[in-house]
Write an enzyme that holds these catalytic residues in place. Structure first.
Site, PDB file in Angstrom:
ATOM      1  N   CYS A   1     -25.162 -12.905  62.965  1.00  0.00           N
ATOM      2  CA  CYS A   1     -25.493 -14.105  63.530  1.00  0.00           C
ATOM      3  C   CYS A   1     -27.137 -13.901  64.158  1.00  0.00           C
ATOM      4  O   CYS A   1     -27.243 -13.181  65.266  1.00  0.00           O
ATOM      5  CB  CYS A   1     -24.763 -15.286  63.890  1.00  0.00           C
ATOM      6  SG  CYS A   1     -25.460 -17.047  64.558  1.00  0.00           S
TER       7      CYS A   1
ATOM      8  N   SER B   1     -27.184 -16.089  66.907  1.00  0.00           N
ATOM      9  CA  SER B   1     -27.494 -16.021  67.856  1.00  0.00           C
ATOM     10  C   SER B   1     -27.594 -14.406  68.955  1.00  0.00           C
ATOM     11  O   SER B   1     -27.130 -14.067  69.813  1.00  0.00           O
ATOM     12  CB  SER B   1     -26.353 -17.182  68.260  1.00  0.00           C
ATOM     13  OG  SER B   1     -26.635 -18.160  67.998  1.00  0.00           O
TER      14      SER B   1
ATOM     15  N   HIS C   1     -30.829 -13.195  69.628  1.00  0.00           N
ATOM     16  CA  HIS C   1     -31.357 -14.095  70.961  1.00  0.00           C
ATOM     17  C   HIS C   1     -30.689 -13.294  72.441  1.00  0.00           C
ATOM     18  O   HIS C   1     -31.492 -13.501  73.101  1.00  0.00           O
ATOM     19  CB  HIS C   1     -30.571 -15.500  70.556  1.00  0.00           C
ATOM     20  CG  HIS C   1     -31.428 -16.121  69.872  1.00  0.00           C
ATOM     21  ND1 HIS C   1     -32.956 -16.800  69.421  1.00  0.00           N
ATOM     22  CD2 HIS C   1     -31.384 -17.084  69.056  1.00  0.00           C
ATOM     23  CE1 HIS C   1     -32.967 -17.661  68.761  1.00  0.00           C
ATOM     24  NE2 HIS C   1     -32.479 -18.173  68.230  1.00  0.00           N
TER      25      HIS C   1
ATOM     26  N   HIS D   1     -19.741 -12.818  67.388  1.00  0.00           N
ATOM     27  CA  HIS D   1     -18.534 -14.098  68.038  1.00  0.00           C
ATOM     28  C   HIS D   1     -18.820 -14.268  66.527  1.00  0.00           C
ATOM     29  O   HIS D   1     -18.186 -15.694  66.123  1.00  0.00           O
ATOM     30  CB  HIS D   1     -19.651 -15.076  68.522  1.00  0.00           C
ATOM     31  CG  HIS D   1     -21.169 -15.245  68.301  1.00  0.00           C
ATOM     32  ND1 HIS D   1     -22.234 -14.828  67.226  1.00  0.00           N
ATOM     33  CD2 HIS D   1     -21.805 -16.920  66.689  1.00  0.00           C
ATOM     34  CE1 HIS D   1     -23.071 -15.735  67.414  1.00  0.00           C
ATOM     35  NE2 HIS D   1     -22.599 -16.489  66.748  1.00  0.00           N
TER      36      HIS D   1
ATOM     37  N   CYS E   1     -18.566 -18.266  62.756  1.00  0.00           N
ATOM     38  CA  CYS E   1     -19.661 -19.352  63.212  1.00  0.00           C
ATOM     39  C   CYS E   1     -21.071 -19.717  61.995  1.00  0.00           C
ATOM     40  O   CYS E   1     -21.371 -21.341  61.896  1.00  0.00           O
ATOM     41  CB  CYS E   1     -20.819 -18.168  63.636  1.00  0.00           C
ATOM     42  SG  CYS E   1     -22.043 -19.302  64.091  1.00  0.00           S
TER      43      CYS E   1
HETATM   44  N1  NAD Z   1     -25.606 -24.646  67.764  1.00  0.00           N
HETATM   45  C1  NAD Z   1     -24.480 -23.396  67.495  1.00  0.00           C
HETATM   46  O1  NAD Z   1     -23.274 -23.454  67.760  1.00  0.00           O
HETATM   47  C2  NAD Z   1     -24.772 -22.334  66.916  1.00  0.00           C
HETATM   48  C3  NAD Z   1     -24.092 -21.428  66.498  1.00  0.00           C
HETATM   49  C4  NAD Z   1     -24.883 -20.240  65.301  1.00  0.00           C
HETATM   50  C5  NAD Z   1     -26.135 -19.691  65.131  1.00  0.00           C
HETATM   51  N2  NAD Z   1     -26.882 -20.919  66.481  1.00  0.00           N
HETATM   52  C6  NAD Z   1     -28.317 -20.200  66.359  1.00  0.00           C
HETATM   53  O2  NAD Z   1     -29.023 -20.867  64.750  1.00  0.00           O
HETATM   54  C7  NAD Z   1     -30.536 -20.689  64.870  1.00  0.00           C
HETATM   55  C8  NAD Z   1     -29.981 -20.274  62.913  1.00  0.00           C
HETATM   56  O3  NAD Z   1     -29.278 -18.834  63.055  1.00  0.00           O
HETATM   57  P1  NAD Z   1     -29.021 -18.020  61.786  1.00  0.00           P
HETATM   58  O4  NAD Z   1     -27.965 -17.132  61.985  1.00  0.00           O
HETATM   59  O5  NAD Z   1     -29.241 -19.037  60.397  1.00  0.00           O
HETATM   60  O6  NAD Z   1     -30.542 -17.864  61.623  1.00  0.00           O
HETATM   61  P2  NAD Z   1     -31.817 -16.781  60.575  1.00  0.00           P
HETATM   62  O7  NAD Z   1     -32.826 -15.729  61.222  1.00  0.00           O
HETATM   63  O8  NAD Z   1     -30.739 -16.317  59.128  1.00  0.00           O
HETATM   64  O9  NAD Z   1     -32.554 -17.697  60.558  1.00  0.00           O
HETATM   65  C9  NAD Z   1     -33.710 -18.550  60.813  1.00  0.00           C
HETATM   66  C10 NAD Z   1     -34.488 -18.788  59.400  1.00  0.00           C
HETATM   67  O10 NAD Z   1     -35.666 -20.134  60.050  1.00  0.00           O
HETATM   68  C11 NAD Z   1     -36.622 -19.743  59.962  1.00  0.00           C
HETATM   69  N3  NAD Z   1     -37.782 -19.161  60.003  1.00  0.00           N
HETATM   70  C12 NAD Z   1     -37.913 -19.131  61.500  1.00  0.00           C
HETATM   71  N4  NAD Z   1     -39.935 -19.524  61.516  1.00  0.00           N
HETATM   72  C13 NAD Z   1     -39.774 -20.775  60.962  1.00  0.00           C
HETATM   73  C14 NAD Z   1     -40.742 -21.838  61.179  1.00  0.00           C
HETATM   74  N5  NAD Z   1     -41.713 -21.574  62.165  1.00  0.00           N
HETATM   75  N6  NAD Z   1     -40.094 -22.893  60.905  1.00  0.00           N
HETATM   76  C15 NAD Z   1     -39.406 -23.237  59.453  1.00  0.00           C
HETATM   77  N7  NAD Z   1     -38.426 -22.566  59.826  1.00  0.00           N
HETATM   78  C16 NAD Z   1     -38.522 -20.931  60.483  1.00  0.00           C
HETATM   79  C17 NAD Z   1     -36.438 -17.904  58.860  1.00  0.00           C
HETATM   80  O11 NAD Z   1     -37.062 -17.226  58.313  1.00  0.00           O
HETATM   81  C18 NAD Z   1     -35.307 -17.624  58.991  1.00  0.00           C
HETATM   82  O12 NAD Z   1     -35.193 -18.414  57.141  1.00  0.00           O
HETATM   83  C19 NAD Z   1     -30.444 -19.804  65.827  1.00  0.00           C
HETATM   84  O13 NAD Z   1     -31.228 -20.060  66.654  1.00  0.00           O
HETATM   85  C20 NAD Z   1     -29.102 -19.616  66.357  1.00  0.00           C
HETATM   86  O14 NAD Z   1     -28.762 -18.614  67.728  1.00  0.00           O
HETATM   87  C21 NAD Z   1     -26.207 -21.797  66.862  1.00  0.00           C
HETATM   88 ZN    ZN Z   2     -23.136 -17.808  65.190  1.00  0.00          ZN
END
Ligand code: NAD
Ligand code: ZN
Ligand code: ZN
Length: 377
Positions: free
Chosen positions: A48, A50, A53, A70, A174
């Site tokens: 993921c 996260s 990050h 996670h 997740c």
């Molecule tokens: N709140 C929560 O509980 C929780 C849980 C899981 C993940 N997250 C967070 O959610 C986010 C997404 O996670 P993921 O695993 O799907 O990530 P990911 O990297 O698979 O997806 C992110 C997407 O954003 C796109 N992107 C990049 N810059 C962009 C922009 N300027 N405008 C639009 N799109 C853009 C990328 O091309 C990619 O497709 C991360 O920040 C992650 O940490 C939060």
């Molecule tokens: Zn996650």
């Protein structure tokens, strides 16, 4: 009782010794589960954003060395004293927010957080169950899924439909609850609403499935990587925007909707994108739901007058689900085919290839790469 029960287990895990370094596959020792704890043989774990990050230092106080991860599923290997919700042999999904069922938060309906969740990436008694070369390793969210075996509290595992495939089920740990729940619980999107989703990774695709199942009207998918659009379309997106090709996204979205989007979801961890979504929401009732992470302590701008006139801004962790309770239903939706988990998985790798897996995420080549612990290599 399994042959391994009651003794420490030596196995492999991907260890992060410090931030901004690759994972190193090490031999670790996983202790026996203590009271109310379970030991899990991991079957799958998702990579993921996260995790990325945290590897890249989003939290400068992270307790290294650490086993992170996670988003995981596995099979209960053995249980400690007093465990009642699972037994050896059960297929489980690990949940990264505990549900003790006893604290005021768990008993109430106002939050999905649990007051017993240790916020220091250890077990509830303040210690770790995993060591490497004699040194204790912290365990991300108390579950640390990047290890062939892990120990956690029974409040962090959910027994699920035993027909589910444990080698892919990690995604219900997740991205599925996070994205789907962002729509169902945090957004509460009514039928026919206009919606937009920034970031079409594993999480964003699950937002789309939530919007599809809520019968949203317009579903605008926004990503800088157009390779994500075909799958977004399969999951119900009706319109597509690439920010690299559009100068003023809020203006463009206002033109595409009735002056602004009813519900905006941000599943990418970039603060200016969060601010852009807020300004793209309808000025008098638009709601923006923040899902992506940012450096701990970072803030985003939301104008006071914009709030006064009706824009709303909220965030959601874990899709606002009490995960131990909600995950079994989500797994049933996977088994019935309503949530198409398999389509999210673009790469399956053995644990030894975890660094390659994260490179695929960084370059945008993968949607969800997963580690299948039964794959050799
Ligand atoms: N709140 C929560 O509980 C929780 C849980 C899981 C993940 N997250 C967070 O959610 C986010 C997404 O996670 P993921 O695993 O799907 O990530 P990911 O990297 O698979 O997806 C992110 C997407 O954003 C796109 N992107 C990049 N810059 C962009 C922009 N300027 N405008 C639009 N799109 C853009 C990328 O091309 C990619 O497709 C991360 O920040 C992650 O940490 C939060
Ligand atoms: Zn996650
Ligand atoms: Zn609790």
């Amino acid at each position: 009782m399994s042959k391994t029960a009651g003794k420490p287990i030596r196995c492999h895990a991907a260890v992060l010794w410090k931030a901004n370094t690759p994972y190193i596959i090490e031999e670790v020792e996983v202790d026996v589960p203590k009271k109310r704890e379970v030991r899990v043989r991991m079957t799958s774990t998702g990579l993921c954003h996260s995790d990325l990050h945290f590897q890249e230092g989003i939290d400068e106080k992270w307790p290294f060395p650490s086993i992170i991860g996670h988003e995981g599923a596995g099979i209960i290997e053995s249980v400690g004293e007093g465990v009642t919700s699972v037994k050896p042999g059960d297929i489980v999904v690990l949940v990264f927010e505990s549900y003790c069922g006893e604290c005021d938060y768990c008993k109430g309906t106002r939050t999905n957080l649990c007051q017993k969740t240790p916020r220091n990436h250890l077990q509830m008694d303040g210690t770790s169950r995993i060591t490497c070369k004699g040194q204790a390793l912290s365990q991300m969210q108390s579950i640390s899924t990047f290890s062939e075996y892990t120990v956690t509290h029974e409040a962090n595992v959910a027994k699920v439909n035993q027909k589910a495939n444990p080698n892919t089920l990690c995604l219900v740990g997740c991205c599925i609850p996070t994205g789907y729940g962002a729509v169902m619980n945090a957004g509460k999107v009514p039928k026919g609403a206009t919606t937009a989703v920034w970031g079409l990774g594993g999480v964003g695709m699950c937002v789309l499935m939530g919007l599809r199942d809520s019968q949203a009207g317009k579903i605008i998918a926004i990503d800088t990587n157009p390779k994500k659009f075909p799958l977004a379309k399969e999951f119900g997106a009706t319109d597509f925007l690439n920010p690299k090709e559009v100068d003023d996204i809020p203006k463009k979205l206002a033109e595409m909707t009735n002056g602004g989007v009813d519900y905006c979801f941000v599943s990418v961890g970039i603060v200016p994108v969060m601010e852009q979504a807020f300004m793209a929401s309808h000025p008098n009732w638009g709601k923006t739901v923040i899902i992506g992470l940012a450096n701990i302590g970072e803030t985003m701008r939301a104008g006071v007058w914009e709030l006064l006139f009706g824009r709303q801004l909220i965030g959601t962790s874990y899709g606002s689900y009490k995960a131990k309770l909600a995950v079994p239903d989500l797994v049933d939706k996977v088994v019935s085919g309503q949530i198409q988990l398999e389509k999210l998985i673009t790469h399956r790798l053995p644990l030894s290839k975890i660094n390659e897996g994260f490179n695929l995420l960084k370059t945008g080549e993968s949607l969800r790469a997963i580690i299948d612990f039964d794959m050799k290599g």
